[in-house]
Motif scaffolding. Sequence first.
Motif, mmCIF file in Angstrom:
data_model
loop_
_atom_site.group_PDB
_atom_site.id
_atom_site.type_symbol
_atom_site.label_atom_id
_atom_site.label_comp_id
_atom_site.label_asym_id
_atom_site.label_seq_id
_atom_site.Cartn_x
_atom_site.Cartn_y
_atom_site.Cartn_z
ATOM 1 N N ARG A 370 0.838 -1.208 0.000
ATOM 2 C CA ARG A 370 0.000 0.000 0.000
ATOM 3 C C ARG A 370 0.874 1.260 0.000
ATOM 4 O O ARG A 370 0.458 2.314 -0.482
ATOM 5 N N THR A 371 2.080 1.163 0.552
ATOM 6 C CA THR A 371 2.986 2.334 0.539
ATOM 7 C C THR A 371 3.386 2.673 -0.878
ATOM 8 O O THR A 371 3.588 3.843 -1.211
ATOM 9 N N HIS A 372 3.546 1.661 -1.734
ATOM 10 C CA HIS A 372 3.859 1.919 -3.134
ATOM 11 C C HIS A 372 2.640 2.459 -3.872
ATOM 12 O O HIS A 372 2.780 3.321 -4.760
ATOM 13 N N ALA A 373 1.465 1.971 -3.502
ATOM 14 C CA ALA A 373 0.241 2.431 -4.149
ATOM 15 C C ALA A 373 0.031 3.923 -3.889
ATOM 16 O O ALA A 373 -0.367 4.684 -4.769
ATOM 17 N N ARG A 374 0.348 4.372 -2.631
ATOM 18 C CA ARG A 374 0.194 5.801 -2.297
ATOM 19 C C ARG A 374 1.229 6.632 -3.035
ATOM 20 O O ARG A 374 0.957 7.757 -3.484
ATOM 21 N N GLU A 375 2.457 6.068 -3.188
ATOM 22 C CA GLU A 375 3.521 6.800 -3.901
ATOM 23 C C GLU A 375 3.150 7.029 -5.369
ATOM 24 O O GLU A 375 3.538 8.033 -5.977
#
Length: 377
Positions: A370-375
Motif C-alpha cells: 500500500r505504501t507503493h500504491a500511495r507513492e
Amino acid sequence: MASTNNVQMLDDVTKNEKNGSHMQSDREDKHYMWTHSGQKTYKCEECSRQFSKLCNLKMHLRTHTGEKPYRCEECCRQFSRQGDLKTHMRTHTGEKPYRCEECSTQFTQLSHLKSHMRTHTSEKPYRCEECRKQFSRQDYLKTHMRTHTGEQPYRCEECSRQFTQLSTLKTHMRTHTGEKPYKCEECSRQFSKLGDLKRHIRTHTGEKPYRCEECSRQFSKLDTLKTHMQTHTNEKPYNCEECSRQFSQLGDLKCHMRIHTGEKSYRCEECSRQFSKLGNLKRHIRTHTGEKPYRCEECSRQFTQLGNLKSHMRTHTGEKLYKCEECSRQFIKLGDLKRHIRTHTGEKPYKCEECSRQFSDVGNLRKHMRTHARENL
C-alpha cells in the motif's frame, strides 16, 4: 319280485359302500405314503427333480416353460404361482399379516418374519463350507459364496461393469442416471447412497461413533478411523515410484502421483478451473454457490470446510494443538505456528515486486504494498 329287487339294491349299496370305503382307504394310504414316507412318484423330464404331488410337478414345470398364468391387476406383473401373486398383492394393499412378538415389526411374508426373528435369537443356520462363516439367511450365504467363486452375475448395461449383488448394481446405475434419492433435511444436499447420507448427517450432529482403542480419539467415519490407526502402526504399504514417498492408503498414493503427472481430472463447470482431487473441486464449488454446510453450535458461524469449523471451535474451547519446539508457545491454528516459526528461522518467503523487500508474513507484504500504491498516486 319287488322284495327280491329291494334285496338286490341293498346288496348293491352295501357293495358300493364297501368299495367306497376301500377307495377312501386307498387315498389315505397314498397320502400317507406321499407325505410321510418321502416317496416322490412324479419326475420332471427336464431336470429329473422328483415330487410327491402332481400339482407340485406342474408348478415346477413353469420354471422351465416360463409360463406365468397369474397376473396382478394393479401393475400387470405376472407370476408362475398363485401364492406368489397373493404375496405380491400386499405391496399394493400394504397388508403385513406377520408380526414379530419381540419388537412388533410387521412383514408381508412369513419367510421374512422368520429371517427377522434370527436378529433376536442370533441364530445363523446357514454355514459356508469354504470358510465356516455363518449367516442368518440363505440369500446372505449365496451372496457370500460369490466371494469364493468370483461370480458376478449382475452386469451394468452402460459400462459392462459386473457386480456380485443386485443392490450394488442398482446403486452403481445412479452414477449413470445422476439419481440422488437420499436428501439431507438440514441442508438439502442429496446423495445417491443411503450410507453417504448417514455419514453426511454426522457433519450436522457431530456424532462420532468410531473410537480409536489406542488414544480414544473418535471419528465420524470408519475409514477415517482405519486411516488414523496407521498413525499408531506407522504402516505405509504404498510406495511412490518417482520420489519414494510412502502412503498408508492407495487413494493417497494415486492423488500424490498427480503431482508428478500434472493430471487434473476434476473440472469446475463454472470457471473451468481444474483440480487433482475431487475433494478440492467440491470445496472450490462452494466459492460459487456460497454454500457453508458446517455450522458452529456456539456462535452459529458457518464455514465452507470442516477443517475451518474445527479450527474455529478452538477459539471457544481455548485448545492449542500446535506447539513451537523452540520456545514452547502454543497456537490454535497450524498456519499461526508456521508464521511464528519464521521469527526463529528468519525466513522471509514473501517478496515485494516493487522494491524487493522481503517479509515473513503475507499480511505484512500487503500492508507494505500500500505504501507503493500511495507513492504512485
